[in-house]
Design a protein around this motif. Structure first.
Motif, short mmCIF file in Angstrom:
data_model
loop_
_atom_site.label_atom_id
_atom_site.label_comp_id
_atom_site.label_asym_id
_atom_site.label_seq_id
_atom_site.Cartn_x
_atom_site.Cartn_y
_atom_site.Cartn_z
N GLY A 188 4.21 23.21 -0.46
CA GLY A 188 3.89 22.21 -1.45
C GLY A 188 3.50 20.92 -0.74
N PHE A 189 2.73 20.08 -1.38
CA PHE A 189 2.30 18.82 -0.79
C PHE A 189 2.26 17.75 -1.87
N LEU A 190 2.89 16.63 -1.59
CA LEU A 190 2.87 15.49 -2.50
C LEU A 190 2.54 14.25 -1.69
N GLU A 191 1.50 13.53 -2.09
CA GLU A 191 1.14 12.28 -1.41
C GLU A 191 1.52 11.11 -2.29
N ILE A 192 2.21 10.16 -1.68
CA ILE A 192 2.64 8.94 -2.37
C ILE A 192 2.02 7.75 -1.66
N ASN A 193 1.43 6.84 -2.40
CA ASN A 193 0.90 5.60 -1.84
C ASN A 193 2.00 4.55 -1.92
N ALA A 194 2.63 4.24 -0.80
CA ALA A 194 3.75 3.31 -0.78
C ALA A 194 3.34 1.91 -1.20
N ALA A 195 2.09 1.54 -0.99
CA ALA A 195 1.63 0.20 -1.36
C ALA A 195 1.72 -0.02 -2.87
N GLN A 196 1.75 1.05 -3.63
CA GLN A 196 1.82 0.93 -5.09
C GLN A 196 3.23 1.03 -5.64
N LEU A 197 4.22 1.25 -4.76
CA LEU A 197 5.59 1.41 -5.23
C LEU A 197 6.25 0.07 -5.50
N THR A 198 7.05 0.05 -6.55
CA THR A 198 7.90 -1.09 -6.85
C THR A 198 9.31 -0.56 -7.02
N LYS A 199 10.28 -1.44 -6.93
CA LYS A 199 11.65 -0.96 -7.07
C LYS A 199 11.91 -0.56 -8.53
N THR A 210 8.26 21.67 0.83
CA THR A 210 7.27 20.68 0.43
C THR A 210 7.20 19.54 1.44
N ILE A 211 5.99 19.14 1.75
CA ILE A 211 5.75 17.94 2.56
C ILE A 211 5.50 16.79 1.60
N VAL A 212 6.30 15.73 1.73
CA VAL A 212 6.08 14.51 0.96
C VAL A 212 5.50 13.49 1.93
N PHE A 213 4.22 13.24 1.78
CA PHE A 213 3.49 12.34 2.68
C PHE A 213 3.43 10.95 2.04
N VAL A 214 4.10 10.00 2.66
CA VAL A 214 4.16 8.62 2.14
C VAL A 214 3.18 7.80 2.96
N ASP A 215 2.01 7.55 2.38
CA ASP A 215 0.95 6.82 3.06
C ASP A 215 1.06 5.33 2.75
N GLU A 216 0.43 4.52 3.58
CA GLU A 216 0.41 3.06 3.39
C GLU A 216 1.80 2.45 3.43
N PHE A 217 2.72 3.10 4.15
CA PHE A 217 4.10 2.60 4.22
C PHE A 217 4.14 1.21 4.84
N ASP A 218 3.24 0.93 5.75
CA ASP A 218 3.19 -0.38 6.39
C ASP A 218 2.91 -1.51 5.41
N LYS A 219 2.25 -1.22 4.30
CA LYS A 219 1.90 -2.25 3.33
C LYS A 219 3.12 -2.90 2.68
N LEU A 220 4.26 -2.22 2.75
CA LEU A 220 5.49 -2.81 2.23
C LEU A 220 6.01 -3.92 3.14
N PHE A 221 5.56 -3.96 4.40
CA PHE A 221 6.17 -4.84 5.38
C PHE A 221 5.24 -5.85 6.02
N ILE A 222 3.96 -5.74 5.81
CA ILE A 222 3.02 -6.68 6.40
C ILE A 222 3.33 -8.07 5.85
N SER A 223 3.47 -9.03 6.74
CA SER A 223 3.93 -10.37 6.34
C SER A 223 3.05 -11.00 5.27
N GLY A 224 1.76 -10.74 5.29
CA GLY A 224 0.88 -11.31 4.28
C GLY A 224 1.16 -10.76 2.89
N ASN A 225 1.75 -9.57 2.81
CA ASN A 225 2.05 -8.96 1.53
C ASN A 225 3.48 -9.21 1.08
#
Length: 140
Positions: free
Chosen positions: A10-21, A44-59
């Motif tokens: 199984g494969f699930l891709e999550i865009n971390a930049a779109q996640l909110t608490k 299942t592979i859960v691929f969490v992409d854009e994880f860095d977007k949660l931590f970039i200082s500008g964001n």
């Protein structure tokens, strides 16, 4: 995704930049993990992409952004430390699903930093507890 197809995983891709608490308007982790209800007994592979977007200082320069980043990390920690995850089910009710067949892969560019290591990840705001659950780091 190609590896998952070749190995019949199984494969699930999550865009971390779109996640909110959870509790904040938006796409919480419990909503993003909902497709796993159809893959409960399948590796299942859960691929969490854009994880860095949660931590970039500008964001993450505001208190709300910092609170959301910590909230998302805490939600991931609950999932990584538990045998089950609470996901958003039908009619707005939460359903516990097993997580023992899931492997999480977190990916991000981290502003193109070279040779990023655990100490640098801590500096940019990733919790030590989180790093302890996701112990392998590869720079490509």
């Amino acid at each position: 995704a190609k590896l998952a197809d070749e190995l019949d995983l199984g494969f699930l891709e999550i865009n971390a930049a779109q996640l909110t608490k959870e509790g904040t308007s938006g796409n919480s982790l419990s909503k993003a993990l909902t497709p796993l209800m159809q893959m409960t007994n399948q590796p299942t592979i859960v691929f969490v992409d854009e994880f860095d977007k949660l931590f970039i200082s500008g964001n993450s320069n505001g208190d709300l952004a910092h609170e959301t980043t910590n909230g998302v990390q805490n939600e991931f920690l609950k999932v990584l430390e538990s045998d089950t995850a609470s996901v958003f089910g039908d009619f707005g009710k939460y359903v516990n699903i097993p997580m023992k067949h899931c492997i999480f892969v977190f990916a991000g560019a981290f502003n193109g930093e070279e040779d990023i290591d655990l100490d640098r990840l801590r500096e940019i705001g990733i919790k030590t507890e989180f790093l302890g659950r996701v112990g392998l780091i590869f720079t490509i």
